[in-house]
Design an enzyme around this catalytic site. Structure first.
Site, PDB file in Angstrom:
ATOM      1  N   LYS A  84       0.865  -1.186   0.000  1.00 49.02           N
ATOM      2  CA  LYS A  84       0.000   0.000   0.000  1.00 49.02           C
ATOM      3  C   LYS A  84       0.901   1.234   0.000  1.00 49.02           C
ATOM      4  CE  LYS A  84      -3.733   1.784   2.941  1.00 49.02           C
ATOM      5  NZ  LYS A  84      -4.529   1.471   4.147  1.00 49.02           N
ATOM      6  N   SER A 159      -9.306   1.319   3.305  1.00 42.19           N
ATOM      7  CA  SER A 159      -8.540   2.162   2.416  1.00 42.19           C
ATOM      8  C   SER A 159      -7.478   1.402   1.620  1.00 42.19           C
ATOM      9  CB  SER A 159      -7.863   3.288   3.200  1.00 42.19           C
ATOM     10  OG  SER A 159      -7.000   2.757   4.153  1.00 42.19           O
ATOM     11  N   SER A 183      -9.364  -0.763   7.390  1.00 45.93           N
ATOM     12  CA  SER A 183      -8.736  -0.700   6.078  1.00 45.93           C
ATOM     13  C   SER A 183      -8.031  -1.914   5.513  1.00 45.93           C
ATOM     14  CB  SER A 183      -7.775   0.493   6.042  1.00 45.93           C
ATOM     15  OG  SER A 183      -8.529   1.661   6.280  1.00 45.93           O
TER      16      SER A 183
END
Lengths: 476, 100
Positions: A84, A159, A183
């Site tokens: 990420k 996320s 997330s």
């Protein structure tokens, strides 16, 4: 051997690497897959094509020299992984999904990235996300929304949206994410993946761009429980560079996966069984409960009385900490000036500044911190009665892009089942639990602090029985 | 609930320049969230100690030694993402000259 190398799990890599295929072939397979699918998915912000090809060649040379069990020394040898874009990677662009640091070239790297590389993993690229981790759908990326591989008109969850889409579509074999309020688990649920949110302090946060420093946890997404447990064995552990990391032994999380669930006490939260949860999700959750009972567990109802205050508590504490953490983006030492923040970041900075400001601190931040104690105590009491708690990871299946972005508050409420866990600092794992049509639905297993071994055991038993992970997308 | 003036004040505290449109949009969105948050007033927290650290970790110390040279950033690396440098230092907006 499966037709495409990118379809393999990490466990299967171990069986075929060197004898059936090389690291270079494996990396190439993933790169090709990205080439073919990422225009539709938008999972990646940066693909390090050259980097991974060179790394793969080096690894293949090493393979010739290394004899015996290379995986004992390098548990993730040759595994293409994505990160990420909150993970700082030395000399590889890191954006946090934001335009503010669109061209940030980090002069150092995160501890976890170092650990993954030392374990032999290849970093294929940086994935898209809600900017700064602010979101549950991926739609708050300053760049573009990532799509759900199971339905391109729907969100993959956030996320860690790009990480989920990348693993689910075979662009890489595993991806790292962060979980501050949902997330890792939410995108894992929406994309039919196993996603771990470890105990707060289990994995070092050093070098991972901070969202809310007393909530952030460092997790990852994989297709199977074994793969997931393997990676946690690599990433977990005390780090002198992260004072909040806990000095607790890291077991080999894959060692005792095959434990029977006989006698395990699982709790189902009375306050979560409310109106507003999608009927299909309720059905799948109930079927999961039956499956666990058939595997020997006993299931009972428990109460977390302060559940209805969790979201309010979260949306005071987290924006407060966000406003503090984002203060470092001054446009002087790095990044653009603060006007370039996206709308959601600005909202959270504003909210947090307000709740921490003189005259309001007691009414908001301090009050929420006290409610945090009550929420944590609820869980502590529950764990006196049960070993694990089971809950849906989301009240709805993956929703359509644009469906919730009208109201920030609506978006916040989709975290109702997942964010209390971050308030209490507990570990939780999402495991695939079924489908509504084409759309994946996941359940989370929640445990007391540092009970990741127990979580993986239960998840493994469930996965072995149901095999939902085998079902890939039919659209990409 | 939140006046435009209040929102402008918060934006100033947060060093966030906002356009007129943003001011209006955020006023209503923030008001909505703050309204929702009021629910915490239902909870009696008189005797409750706040939680700031969920795992009970306290006062983590290290030896009072300088970090190893390899662990510190070289000046050129520390400066490489800056918007303005003079080769050795970050260049910052003047603090004293413009009467703010």
């Amino acid at each position: 051997m499966k037709e495409n190398l990118y379809d393999l799990t990490i466990k299967e890599i171990r069986e075929g690497l060197y004898s059936k295929f090389s690291v270079t072939e494996l990396a190439a397979s993933c790169l090709e897959r990205i080439e073919k699918t990422d225009k539709a998915l938008h999972a990646f912000l940066t693909v390090d094509r050259e980097g991974i090809i060179n790394e793969a060649k080096e690894k293949d040379k090493e393979l010739l020299k290394l004899k015996g069990d290379i995986f004992k020394k390098y548990p993730l040898f040759g595994v293409p992984m994505a990160l990420k874009d909150l993970f700082t990677t030395k000399d590889l662009r890191t954006t946090a999904g934001s335009k503010i640091i669109e061209n940030y070239n980090p002069p150092y790297g995160a501890t976890v990235v170092g650990k993954l590389k030392a374990a032999g993993a290849l970093i294929i690229g940086k994935t898209n996300e809600d900017a700064w981790g602010h979101g549950s759908s991926g739609e708050n990326s300053d760049y573009f929304p990532t799509k759900n591989p199971y339905d391109l008109e729907r969100v993959p969850g956030g996320s860690s949206s790009g990480s989920a889409a990348a693993v689910a579509s075979g662009q890489c074999l595993a991806a790292a994410g962060t979980d501050t309020g949902s997330s890792v688990r939410l995108p894992a649920a929406f994309c039919n993946l196993v996603g771990i949110k470890p105990t707060y302090g289990r994995v070092s946060r050093y070098g991972i761009i901070a969202m809310a420093s007393s909530f952030d946890t460092i997790g990852h997404l994989t297709r199977t429980v074994y793969d997931n447990a393997l990676i946690l064995s690599v990433t977990a552990g005390k780090d002198p560079l992260d004072a909040t990391s806990v000095d607790k032994n890291v077991p080999d999380y894959t060692e005792n996966l095959m434990q029977s669930l006989k006698g395990k006490k699982i709790g189902v939260v009375k306050e979560y069984l409310v109106e507003g949860v999608d009927k299909g999700v309720v059905e799948i959750t109930n079927r999961a409960i039956e499956t666990l009972k058939n595997l020997g567990a006993s299931v009972s109802e428990i109460s977390l009385p302060h559940t209805k205050y969790a979201m309010a508590c979260y949306y005071i504490l987290v924006p407060s900490e966000v406003s503090s953490n984002l203060a470092k983006f001054d446009g002087i030492r790095f990044g653009k000036e603060r006007a370039a923040f996206g709308a959601e970041a600005k909202r959270r900075i504003m909210l947090g500044t307000y709740t921490l400001s003189s005259g309001y601190y007691n009414a908001y931040y301090l009050k929420a911190a006290k409610v945090r104690t009550l929420i944590k105590d609820d869980f502590d009491s529950a764990f006196l009665k049960v070993d694990l708690i089971l809950a849906p990871s989301s009240p709805t299946p993956p929703f359509k892009i644009g469906e919730k972005s009208g109201s920030p508050l609506q978006m916040y409420l989709s975290d109702a089942f997942v964010c209390p866990i971050n308030i209490a600092g507990l570990p939780a794992v999402n495991v695939p639990a079924g489908f509504i049509g084409e759309l994946p639905v996941g359940i989370q297993l929640i445990g007391p602090q540092f009970s990741e071994e127990q979580l993986y055991q239960a998840a493994y038993a469930f996965e072995t029985e149901t095999e939902f992970y085998k079902r890939r997308s039919s659209v990409i | 609930m939140l006046s435009e003036k209040e929102v402008a004040h918060i934006a100033k505290l947060a060093n966030l320049p906002l356009s007129r449109e943003e001011l209006l949009t955020f006023s209503s969105q923030l008001a909505e969230v703050l309204n929702y948050i009021e629910v915490l007033n239902e909870v009696n927290t008189d005797e409750i100690t706040p939680t700031f650290q969920v795992t009970g970790v306290k006062n983590v110390m290290r030896d009072d030694k300088s970090p190893q040279i390899e662990k510190t950033l070289k000046v050129e690396n520390a400066l490489r993402n800056a918007s303005a440098t003079d080769g050795k230092y970050f260049v910052v907006p003047s603090v004293f000259d413009e009467g703010r």
